[in-house]
Design a protein around this motif. Structure first.
Motif, PDB file in Angstrom:
ATOM      1  N   GLU A  59       0.912  -1.292   0.172  1.00  0.00           N
ATOM      2  CA  GLU A  59      -0.025   0.073   0.102  1.00  0.00           C
ATOM      3  C   GLU A  59       0.898   1.275  -0.016  1.00  0.00           C
ATOM      4  O   GLU A  59       0.450   2.323  -0.545  1.00  0.00           O
ATOM      5  N   GLU A  60       1.931   1.078   0.613  1.00  0.00           N
ATOM      6  CA  GLU A  60       3.075   2.319   0.772  1.00  0.00           C
ATOM      7  C   GLU A  60       3.730   2.363  -0.470  1.00  0.00           C
ATOM      8  O   GLU A  60       4.632   3.410  -0.633  1.00  0.00           O
ATOM      9  N   ASN A  61       3.589   1.235  -1.509  1.00  0.00           N
ATOM     10  CA  ASN A  61       4.413   1.451  -2.702  1.00  0.00           C
ATOM     11  C   ASN A  61       5.826   1.047  -2.531  1.00  0.00           C
ATOM     12  O   ASN A  61       6.762   1.457  -3.290  1.00  0.00           O
ATOM     13  N   VAL A  62       6.082   0.460  -1.357  1.00  0.00           N
ATOM     14  CA  VAL A  62       7.728  -0.036  -1.123  1.00  0.00           C
ATOM     15  C   VAL A  62       7.759  -1.351  -1.901  1.00  0.00           C
ATOM     16  O   VAL A  62       9.065  -1.219  -2.264  1.00  0.00           O
ATOM     17  N   ILE A  63       6.868  -1.926  -2.020  1.00  0.00           N
ATOM     18  CA  ILE A  63       7.104  -3.346  -2.783  1.00  0.00           C
ATOM     19  C   ILE A  63       5.927  -3.602  -3.625  1.00  0.00           C
ATOM     20  O   ILE A  63       4.945  -2.757  -3.550  1.00  0.00           O
ATOM     21  N   VAL A  64       6.094  -4.364  -4.663  1.00  0.00           N
ATOM     22  CA  VAL A  64       4.829  -4.749  -5.365  1.00  0.00           C
ATOM     23  C   VAL A  64       4.990  -6.470  -5.596  1.00  0.00           C
ATOM     24  O   VAL A  64       6.052  -6.819  -5.516  1.00  0.00           O
ATOM     25  N   ARG A  65       3.557  -6.643  -5.551  1.00  0.00           N
ATOM     26  CA  ARG A  65       3.547  -8.264  -5.647  1.00  0.00           C
ATOM     27  C   ARG A  65       3.126  -8.685  -7.069  1.00  0.00           C
ATOM     28  O   ARG A  65       1.973  -8.007  -7.298  1.00  0.00           O
ATOM     29  N   ARG A  66       3.742  -9.475  -7.714  1.00  0.00           N
ATOM     30  CA  ARG A  66       3.176  -9.937  -9.108  1.00  0.00           C
ATOM     31  C   ARG A  66       2.702 -11.418  -8.821  1.00  0.00           C
ATOM     32  O   ARG A  66       3.475 -12.160  -8.463  1.00  0.00           O
ATOM     33  N   HIS A  67       1.310 -11.426  -9.470  1.00  0.00           N
ATOM     34  CA  HIS A  67       0.909 -12.893  -9.111  1.00  0.00           C
ATOM     35  C   HIS A  67       1.389 -14.081  -9.868  1.00  0.00           C
ATOM     36  O   HIS A  67       1.780 -13.868 -11.162  1.00  0.00           O
ATOM     37  N   GLY A  68       2.041 -14.873  -9.307  1.00  0.00           N
ATOM     38  CA  GLY A  68       2.432 -16.231  -9.780  1.00  0.00           C
ATOM     39  C   GLY A  68       4.117 -15.934  -9.934  1.00  0.00           C
ATOM     40  O   GLY A  68       4.946 -16.843 -10.519  1.00  0.00           O
ATOM     41  N   VAL A  69       4.529 -14.544  -9.936  1.00  0.00           N
ATOM     42  CA  VAL A  69       6.043 -14.316 -10.035  1.00  0.00           C
ATOM     43  C   VAL A  69       6.761 -14.117  -8.745  1.00  0.00           C
ATOM     44  O   VAL A  69       7.711 -14.827  -8.631  1.00  0.00           O
ATOM     45  N   GLY A  70       6.357 -13.110  -7.848  1.00  0.00           N
ATOM     46  CA  GLY A  70       6.889 -12.918  -6.647  1.00  0.00           C
ATOM     47  C   GLY A  70       6.790 -11.454  -6.147  1.00  0.00           C
ATOM     48  O   GLY A  70       5.892 -10.928  -6.838  1.00  0.00           O
ATOM     49  N   THR A  71       7.506 -11.268  -5.156  1.00  0.00           N
ATOM     50  CA  THR A  71       7.314 -10.015  -4.310  1.00  0.00           C
ATOM     51  C   THR A  71       8.856  -9.085  -4.746  1.00  0.00           C
ATOM     52  O   THR A  71       9.783  -9.853  -4.582  1.00  0.00           O
ATOM     53  N   PHE A  72       8.703  -7.996  -5.295  1.00  0.00           N
ATOM     54  CA  PHE A  72       9.714  -7.088  -5.502  1.00  0.00           C
ATOM     55  C   PHE A  72       9.740  -5.791  -4.931  1.00  0.00           C
ATOM     56  O   PHE A  72       8.660  -5.199  -4.650  1.00  0.00           O
ATOM     57  N   VAL A  73      11.038  -5.309  -4.942  1.00  0.00           N
ATOM     58  CA  VAL A  73      11.255  -3.904  -4.242  1.00  0.00           C
ATOM     59  C   VAL A  73      11.104  -3.049  -5.377  1.00  0.00           C
ATOM     60  O   VAL A  73      11.762  -3.103  -6.263  1.00  0.00           O
ATOM     61  N   ASN A  74       9.958  -2.127  -4.938  1.00  0.00           N
ATOM     62  CA  ASN A  74      10.077  -1.042  -5.858  1.00  0.00           C
ATOM     63  C   ASN A  74      11.001   0.202  -6.021  1.00  0.00           C
ATOM     64  O   ASN A  74      11.597   0.306  -4.678  1.00  0.00           O
TER      65      ASN A  74
END
Length: 242
Positions: A59-74
Motif C-alpha cells: 500500500e505504501e508502494n515500497v514493494i509490488v507483488r506480481r501474481h505467480g512471479v513473486g514480491t519485488f522491491v519498488n
C-alpha cells in the motif's frame, strides 16, 4: 536474527525491518524478495504476520507483488512534488539534479467536439490544437504529455518552435495567465500507447494526471493528460484540519 525485540505488534516490526534492509541495500531496487516461507522463518514470525506486513508495504508502494512471479522491491521515485503546487515538469526534473528535455511528437488541428465547446466556451468555427510531447530527464523518457486547447490561444509559430514552454507561450500575449488547475489522478497499469513511448514494460505502472488549467477569470485555457512513470514520480498533498 529475529525481530522480537520490542513490544509493538509484530507486523510493525516486520515493516521496519524490511524497510531497513531495503535502505541498507540488503534488498535492492527491483530485486525479488525471498519467498514467504523463507522470510517468515528468517524473521521468526508467522506467515500471517508477514503477509499483513507485506500488504501494508505494498500500500505504501515500497514493494509490488506480481501474481505467480513473486514480491519485488519498488524503486524510489526520482521526482516528487506537492500536488497542491502547480509546478512544471521541468522544475521537478531540475530539482532532482537532472537535465529536462522535450521531444515533440506531433500537433493536430481539429474542429471542437461537444466537450471542447463546453470546456473552453469556444465557437464551432474555432480550431482545437492537440499537442503530443515526451518529457525527458537526462535523455530518458519519463512523461508522455497530451495537451489540448484552442489554437488561437497560442502564437502562430508555436508548433514550429516546438521546444517553447506551453505555459510561456500561453502567457506570451499578456492576455492569459494560468492561475490554477484542477487535477484528477488515476493509477493505471500497462497502456498500449503511453507505455511503449515511455519504454515501460508491463510491470511498470503509470500515473495519469488529467488537469483543467484555469486563468484569472476562471476560464479553462488548457486541458492536459500526462502519463507519468510511477517508478520515477510520486505526488503528495498537505491536508490541514478544518
Amino acid at each position: 536474527m529475529t525481530i522480537k525485540a520490542d513490544h509493538r505488534h509484530l507486523y510493525l516490526q516486520v515493516i521496519d525491518r524490511l524497510k531497513s534492509d531495503i535502505e541498507t541495500g540488503i534488498f535492492k531496487e527491483n530485486e525479488k524478495l525471498p519467498s514467504e516461507f523463507e522470510l517468515s522463518k528468517s524473521l521468526g514470525v508467522s506467515r500471517a504476520t508477514l503477509r499483513e506486513a507485506l500488504r501494508l508495504l505494498e500500500e505504501e508502494n515500497v514493494i509490488v507483488r506480481r501474481h505467480g512471479v513473486g514480491t519485488f522491491v519498488n524503486p524510489k521515485p526520482l521526482f516528487t512534488s506537492g500536488i497542491e503546487h502547480l509546478s512544471s515538469i521541468s522544475s521537478m526534473i531540475e530539482a532532482a539534479g537532472m537535465e529536462p528535455g522535450s521531444r515533440f511528437l506531433k500537433a493536430t488541428e481539429s474542429i471542437p467536439s461537444e466537450e471542447d465547446l463546453k470546456r473552453f466556451q469556444c465557437d464551432d468555427e474555432d480550431k482545437i490544437l492537440t499537442i503530443e510531447r515526451v518529457r525527458t530527464a537526462d535523455g530518458e523518457p519519463v512523461v508522455y504529455c497530451i495537451d489540448r486547447l484552442p489554437a488561437s490561444f497560442l502564437p502562430t509559430d508555436f508548433v514550429e518552435k516546438k521546444e517553447v514552454s506551453l505555459f510561456s507561450a500561453l502567457e506570451q500575449s499578456g492576455k492569459i495567465h494560468v492561475a490554477y488547475a484542477v487535477t484528477y489522478i488515476d493509477p493505471i497499469g500497462y497502456h498500449e500507447q503511453a507505455s511503449p513511448i515511455l519504454n515501460c514494460g508491463r510491470e511498470t505502472a503509470l500515473l495519469v494526471l488529467k488537469q483543467l488549467h484555469y486563468d484569472d477569470h476562471d476560464q479553462v485555457v488548457l486541458y492536459s493528460k500526462n502519463y507519468f512513470r510511477a517508478d520515477k514520480f510520486s505526488f503528495h498533498v498537505v491536508r490541514k484540519r478544518v
